[in-house]
Design a protein around this motif. Structure first.
Motif, short mmCIF file in Angstrom:
data_model
loop_
_atom_site.label_atom_id
_atom_site.label_comp_id
_atom_site.label_asym_id
_atom_site.label_seq_id
_atom_site.Cartn_x
_atom_site.Cartn_y
_atom_site.Cartn_z
N UNK A 195 8.15 -11.22 -0.54
CA UNK A 195 9.45 -10.76 -1.03
C UNK A 195 9.32 -9.39 -1.68
N UNK A 196 8.27 -9.21 -2.46
CA UNK A 196 8.01 -7.91 -3.08
C UNK A 196 7.79 -6.85 -2.00
N UNK A 197 7.01 -7.20 -0.98
CA UNK A 197 6.73 -6.27 0.11
C UNK A 197 8.01 -5.87 0.84
N UNK A 198 8.92 -6.82 1.00
CA UNK A 198 10.20 -6.52 1.65
C UNK A 198 11.02 -5.52 0.83
N UNK A 199 11.02 -5.69 -0.48
CA UNK A 199 11.75 -4.77 -1.36
C UNK A 199 11.15 -3.37 -1.26
N UNK A 200 9.83 -3.31 -1.28
CA UNK A 200 9.14 -2.01 -1.16
C UNK A 200 9.48 -1.34 0.16
N UNK A 201 9.53 -2.13 1.21
CA UNK A 201 9.84 -1.59 2.53
C UNK A 201 11.28 -1.10 2.59
N UNK A 202 12.19 -1.87 2.02
CA UNK A 202 13.60 -1.46 1.99
C UNK A 202 13.77 -0.14 1.26
N UNK A 203 12.96 0.07 0.22
CA UNK A 203 13.03 1.30 -0.57
C UNK A 203 12.16 2.42 -0.02
N UNK A 204 11.51 2.15 1.14
CA UNK A 204 10.66 3.15 1.81
C UNK A 204 9.52 3.63 0.91
N UNK A 205 8.94 2.68 0.17
CA UNK A 205 7.82 3.00 -0.72
C UNK A 205 6.51 2.94 0.08
N UNK A 206 5.74 4.02 0.15
CA UNK A 206 4.43 3.96 0.84
C UNK A 206 3.56 2.88 0.22
N UNK A 207 3.04 1.98 1.04
CA UNK A 207 2.38 0.79 0.53
C UNK A 207 0.99 0.60 1.12
N UNK A 208 0.03 0.30 0.25
CA UNK A 208 -1.34 -0.04 0.63
C UNK A 208 -1.53 -1.53 0.37
#
Length: 280
Positions: A195-208
């Motif tokens: 769920x956290x990863x989905x929010x980050x993706x929706x906000x276009x946050x570069x993620x490792x």
């Protein structure tokens, strides 16, 4: 088959090409005589080219086909001796201790063998370009998240971490494309971390992402992922042994950032002075 070798194959199998999977499938079912085959003989047996075998050996972390043959030659009997798969409560304290240590050592060596320079370079670029870094991890990975935050607080990177899940949810919602996220998850399948990863993706946050599962849904929700490999025994649940490699990958990212990016040693000096003030 040698258990460490099987773990290497298993960790990257989802990302293998059809030819690589064909070779991996053959080796998984190979008998003890396979280690005596030349590269040409093995290629003929699998019906692939010798160059495909050569590329495959590099893919799974070996410098040469000969090096891979040596690991294949490690018999099941020797593997049992190393990994102590049949130890029970009647075994000696030192045998159980050695099994625990060996499990951690194997996890580190296997993780190092499949470490990808391109992934590290891309992860470093994400950290370098970020205004702020949010760190996320739940359960056993929460400890790793706290450790990551403790390390990066010594650098100029503005780092945030909260132990509470709802606070992590809120943090994920505040990050922007100018920030970044480091998500740590052993299985990569926990619904809350997804769920956290989905929010980050929706906000276009570069993620490792740091995870032990190459096929986990979490790896499809990030920009770059780093794998760790761990052996599974009845004494050390995989989530525990993998934590050793997770921590080493975190240390690697911290060291890369501190050396390659952070040009201001003031942060290290200031934090060290504060920490030293707590000691007599």
């Amino acid at each position: 088959m040698n258990k460490e070798f099987y773990s290497r194959l298993d960790s990257i199998y989802p990302d293998m090409s059809p030819t690589e999977r064909k070779i991996a499938d053959y080796l998984k079912d190979a008998d003890a005589n396979t280690c005596y085959l030349s590269i040409q003989e093995l290629a003929k047996a699998i019906d692939v080219s010798p160059s495909a075998i050569s590329r495959f050996t590099k893919r799974v972390g070996f410098n040469s086909y000969q090096e891979m043959r040596l690991m294949l030659a490690d018999t099941q009997e020797n593997t049992k001796e190393v990994f102590f798969p049949e130890i029970d409560e009647t075994d000696s304290i030192m045998n159980i201790a050695k099994a625990s240590f060996q499990n951690g050592i194997s996890s580190l060596s296997s993780t190092l063998a499949i470490l990808n320079e391109d992934s590290l370079t891309r992860a470093l670029a994400i950290l370098t370009n970020a205004r702020k870094c949010g760190i996320f991890g739940l359960g056993a990975s929460k400890i790793m998240g706290e450790a990551a935050c403790q390390r990066f607080l010594r650098t100029s990177l503005d780092t945030r971490f909260f132990a509470d899940y709802h606070m992590q949810l809120m943090l994920s919602g505040t990050l922007t494309p100018q920030d970044c996220a480091l998500v740590i998850s052993h299985t990569g399948r926990n619904k809350d971390i997804l769920r956290i990863a989905d929010i980050l993706r929706e906000n276009k946050v570069p993620t490792i992402v740091v995870t032990s599962s190459a096929s986990a849904p979490l790896t499809r929700k990030c920009d770059v992922f780093l794998f760790c490999v761990s052996e599974e025994t009845k004494y050390r649940p995989e989530a525990i042994s993998s934590s050793i490699s997770h921590l080493m990958l975190i240390d690697t990212l911290f060291t890369l950032y501190a050396i390659k990016t952070d040009s201001n040693p003031e942060y290290f000096t200031r934090i060290r002075k504060i920490v030293n003030s707590t000691r007599q």
